[in-house]
Design a protein around this motif. Structure first.
Motif, PDB file in Angstrom:
ATOM      1  N   LEU A  71       0.919  -1.049   0.083  1.00 48.35           N
ATOM      2  CA  LEU A  71       0.006  -0.048  -0.133  1.00 48.35           C
ATOM      3  C   LEU A  71       0.939   1.384   0.072  1.00 48.35           C
ATOM      4  CD1 LEU A  71      -2.512  -1.228   2.532  1.00 48.35           C
ATOM      5  CD2 LEU A  71      -2.743  -1.106   0.070  1.00 48.35           C
ATOM      6  N   GLU A  72       0.405   2.220  -0.707  1.00 47.29           N
ATOM      7  CA  GLU A  72       1.353   3.341  -0.876  1.00 47.29           C
ATOM      8  C   GLU A  72       0.981   4.452   0.143  1.00 47.29           C
ATOM      9  OE1 GLU A  72       0.712   4.679  -4.840  1.00 47.29           O
ATOM     10  OE2 GLU A  72       1.521   2.853  -5.746  1.00 47.29           O
ATOM     11  N   ALA A  73       1.945   5.195   0.810  1.00 46.79           N
ATOM     12  CA  ALA A  73       1.517   6.226   1.632  1.00 46.79           C
ATOM     13  C   ALA A  73       0.557   7.036   1.145  1.00 46.79           C
ATOM     14  CB  ALA A  73       3.040   6.943   1.907  1.00 46.79           C
ATOM     15  N   GLY A  74      -0.396   7.588   1.819  1.00 50.27           N
ATOM     16  CA  GLY A  74      -1.304   8.642   1.558  1.00 50.27           C
ATOM     17  C   GLY A  74      -2.551   8.123   0.422  1.00 50.27           C
ATOM     18  N   GLU A  75      -2.258   6.583   0.038  1.00 50.59           N
ATOM     19  CA  GLU A  75      -3.460   5.886  -0.753  1.00 50.59           C
ATOM     20  C   GLU A  75      -4.741   5.895   0.177  1.00 50.59           C
ATOM     21  OE1 GLU A  75      -3.852   1.864  -3.492  1.00 50.59           O
ATOM     22  OE2 GLU A  75      -2.329   2.215  -1.933  1.00 50.59           O
ATOM     23  N   LEU A  76      -5.978   6.046  -0.499  1.00 51.72           N
ATOM     24  CA  LEU A  76      -6.959   5.846   0.481  1.00 51.72           C
ATOM     25  C   LEU A  76      -7.323   4.185   0.737  1.00 51.72           C
ATOM     26  CD1 LEU A  76      -9.458   8.322  -1.006  1.00 51.72           C
ATOM     27  CD2 LEU A  76      -8.060   8.693   1.065  1.00 51.72           C
ATOM     28  N   VAL A  77      -7.383   4.217   1.917  1.00 47.62           N
ATOM     29  CA  VAL A  77      -7.231   2.750   2.281  1.00 47.62           C
ATOM     30  C   VAL A  77      -8.664   2.400   3.466  1.00 47.62           C
ATOM     31  CG1 VAL A  77      -5.140   2.159   1.811  1.00 47.62           C
ATOM     32  CG2 VAL A  77      -5.796   2.642   4.031  1.00 47.62           C
ATOM     33  N   VAL A  78      -9.186   1.192   3.322  1.00 43.90           N
ATOM     34  CA  VAL A  78      -9.991   0.879   4.560  1.00 43.90           C
ATOM     35  C   VAL A  78      -9.112  -0.295   5.496  1.00 43.90           C
ATOM     36  CG1 VAL A  78     -11.091  -0.930   3.211  1.00 43.90           C
ATOM     37  CG2 VAL A  78     -11.924  -0.242   5.295  1.00 43.90           C
ATOM     38  N   VAL A  79      -9.018  -0.025   6.717  1.00 47.32           N
ATOM     39  CA  VAL A  79      -8.427  -0.979   7.574  1.00 47.32           C
ATOM     40  C   VAL A  79      -9.449  -1.478   8.447  1.00 47.32           C
ATOM     41  CG1 VAL A  79      -6.579  -1.217   9.382  1.00 47.32           C
ATOM     42  CG2 VAL A  79      -6.284   0.248   7.569  1.00 47.32           C
ATOM     43  N   THR A  80      -9.641  -2.843   8.472  1.00 48.03           N
ATOM     44  CA  THR A  80     -10.638  -3.523   9.070  1.00 48.03           C
ATOM     45  C   THR A  80      -9.980  -4.413  10.209  1.00 48.03           C
ATOM     46  OG1 THR A  80     -10.980  -5.229   7.359  1.00 48.03           O
ATOM     47  CG2 THR A  80     -12.470  -3.147   7.348  1.00 48.03           C
ATOM     48  N   GLU A  81     -10.987  -4.734  11.193  1.00 47.90           N
ATOM     49  CA  GLU A  81     -10.399  -5.826  12.253  1.00 47.90           C
ATOM     50  C   GLU A  81     -10.374  -7.127  11.665  1.00 47.90           C
ATOM     51  OE1 GLU A  81     -11.680  -7.492  16.557  1.00 47.90           O
ATOM     52  OE2 GLU A  81     -12.413  -5.655  15.998  1.00 47.90           O
ATOM     53  N   LYS A  82      -9.248  -7.973  12.163  1.00 46.55           N
ATOM     54  CA  LYS A  82      -9.187  -9.199  11.674  1.00 46.55           C
ATOM     55  C   LYS A  82      -9.890 -10.024  12.716  1.00 46.55           C
ATOM     56  CE  LYS A  82      -5.795 -12.548   9.710  1.00 46.55           C
ATOM     57  NZ  LYS A  82      -6.757 -13.629  10.192  1.00 46.55           N
ATOM     58  N   ILE A  83     -10.819 -10.969  12.355  1.00 44.55           N
ATOM     59  CA  ILE A  83     -11.582 -11.644  13.263  1.00 44.55           C
ATOM     60  C   ILE A  83     -10.838 -13.246  13.435  1.00 44.55           C
ATOM     61  CG2 ILE A  83     -13.874 -12.541  14.015  1.00 44.55           C
ATOM     62  CD1 ILE A  83     -13.547  -9.459  13.896  1.00 44.55           C
ATOM     63  N   HIS A  84     -11.070 -13.662  14.373  1.00 44.79           N
ATOM     64  CA  HIS A  84     -10.372 -14.964  14.848  1.00 44.79           C
ATOM     65  C   HIS A  84     -11.455 -16.072  14.780  1.00 44.79           C
ATOM     66  CE1 HIS A  84      -7.399 -18.012  16.199  1.00 44.79           C
ATOM     67  NE2 HIS A  84      -8.074 -17.951  17.503  1.00 44.79           N
ATOM     68  N   GLY A  85     -11.653 -16.822  13.693  1.00 44.73           N
ATOM     69  CA  GLY A  85     -12.780 -17.814  13.913  1.00 44.73           C
ATOM     70  C   GLY A  85     -12.346 -18.835  12.370  1.00 44.73           C
ATOM     71  N   ALA A  86     -13.354 -19.013  11.609  1.00 45.83           N
ATOM     72  CA  ALA A  86     -13.162 -19.799  10.561  1.00 45.83           C
ATOM     73  C   ALA A  86     -13.692 -19.254   9.277  1.00 45.83           C
ATOM     74  CB  ALA A  86     -13.989 -21.353  10.891  1.00 45.83           C
TER      75      ALA A  86
END
Length: 255
Positions: A71-86
């Motif tokens: 990912l490039e600095a300043g690029e518009l991103v979404v950071v989401t929580e990683k869920i521990h399951g299956a």
């Protein structure tokens, strides 16, 4: 080898002598090291033959520590929580048949696997009938792994991606949110929506889970551009999507 704290310092590996190694080559190959991928436990099975013509497995997400420039600095991103399951994928085909599966195999929807049970608990087959050919990708969580997210019995489903099986394209993030809303399903918590800032990476990976009702450590995060694109992973093209596990998660008791 597993993550631990040595005299208070977080560690994910060990030092070995570089004698006889080519630092410009593939050191892992020179040492005879391969990445360990745990096999799916047969007791979680109820495997069945998959759909005719085949359906892609969900993306194998690479670690941000290995590919920090994805990912490039300043690029518009979404950071989401990683869920521990299956890992879970499900869709209804054009003939109205409901398919439910794990990352790499398909399950009997009437069976006793955690995937089938989670689908029945939330009425997933009925919800997906209005969207044939759209594969929901998510996580079965709750009484699945050691992190329960406040679920006292059974399991739940949380959405993190959607794949259009007709076009072979994954939805952009805004479309994932809209699709989850249409299905009346929860999507993974958003930790950050905006410019990519490598300086904030450690903070996004740590802390408590933001899942409703949860009182456990956060596993980490998954990050990708808000609009889908490809990236280079050691000469191999793939979706621009990476993950990072939190230190608190990797060193948790019972993990």
């Amino acid at each position: 080898i597993r993550a631990k704290r040595l005299r208070g310092t977080f560690s994910m590996g060990l030092l070995v002598s570089a004698e006889g190694l080519d630092p410009d080559g593939d050191v892992a190959a020179q040492l005879g090291l391969t990445k360990w991928e745990p096999e799916e436990k047969i007791e979680l099975g109820d495997n069945i033959p998959g759909p005719k013509g085949g359906v892609p497995v969900y993306t194998d997400i690479e670690g941000l520590r290995h590919y920090p420039s994805t990912l490039e600095a300043g690029e518009l991103v979404v950071v989401t929580e990683k869920i521990h399951g299956a890992n879970l994928r499900a869709f209804v085909d054009d003939a109205g048949v409901f398919w439910i599966g794990s990352h790499r195999s398909w399950k009997d929807p009437d069976g006793n696997s955690i995937w089938a049970k989670a689908a029945r608990e939330c009425g997933l087959a009925e919800r997906l009938k209005a969207f044939p050919g759209m594969m929901v990708c998510g996580e079965a969580y709750g009484q699945v792994q050691d992190l329960k997210y406040g679920v006292k019995s059974g399991s739940r489903i949380v959405v993190f991606d959607v794949l259009n099986l007709r076009s072979g394209a994954y939805f952009d993030w805004c479309e994932v949110v809209a699709y989850a809303k249409a299905l009346e399903l929860l999507h993974v918590p958003v930790l950050h929506l905006g410019p990519w800032d490598p300086a904030q990476v450690a903070g996004w990976a740590e802390g408590k889970s933001l899942m409703p009702g949860a009182d456990n450590v956060r596993e980490g995060f998954v990050a990708k551009p808000i609009c889908e694109r490809l990236a280079d992973f050691g000469g191999q093209p793939g979706r621009a999507i990476v993950k990072r596990h939190g230190e608190g998660y990797l060193t948790r008791k019972g993990g």
